[in-house]
Design an enzyme around this catalytic site. Sequence first.
Site: not given
Length: 280
Positions: A137, A247, A132, A187
């Site tokens: 970032r 994923k 996400n 995370r």
Amino acid sequence: MSLSELCIDTTLRCGQSFRWRKISDEWTCTLQGRILSLRQDPSHLHYRVTWPEYQDALPTPPTRRVTDELNQDDTEELVRRYFSLNLDLGALYDQWSKSDPNFQKKAPEFKGVRILSQDAWEALICFICSSNNNISRISQMVHKLCNHYGPLIGYIDGEPMHDFPTPKSLTGKNVESHLRELGFGYRAKYIANTARVVALEKPSSWLESLRNPRHSGPGLSSSAGSSNPTYKGAHEALLSLTGVGPKVADCIAQRDYKFGKSKAKTFNKAMMGALGVVYG
């Protein structure tokens, strides 16, 4: 090394690795105990290496043999391996273009893109950070991770350059809370738990043993290691780690190949299994 065989501007910024930074006309990163700087012109790839002053202090000292008559290192070998330069990319592009009209249409815009042969541990942690998230970032997170937990290699224009932290360096009892303070969010727990498993519960070569999985042959259990795992086995082994999920590139598969097109936002198990056949 022509731009059609390797284009570092595209390859290093396309979301595979998150530690390369372009400083002036050079791409710079710390890799395996050294600072590596790359520059490319239409016909050559140029590299420059900066060694740490005290190599013995590194967790894994790089290969550098120094004698009175000879000063050799393994940097060229590292560059060739990292970019998989043993592969003829032009021939592969031709082959894929003949087999896939969609690739044939898109390929001229993206020449010289290679899959990086990255360190398995670094790739694992970086893609846990990618959950996400966006490339900018993710890069910031990885930069913080290196600065706080990776060994100092040297300086570029006065800025400290740290290598990627080892699994063991992320096993401290305060790592999770510190990473949360640094902005890693949920995370932080995934990284701390995964580091603990890899550093303390698995054989040292476990992650590397999952490389280049084959799609045929006997399966590999999630707790086993093998030099030739199946795609399914490697997939299951990685799913045993906290923060690693199934994923897949569903946006590309749906947009360009109409694969598994449905109203669901994510792929179900059957679709993921089918994609395993395609990608494996």
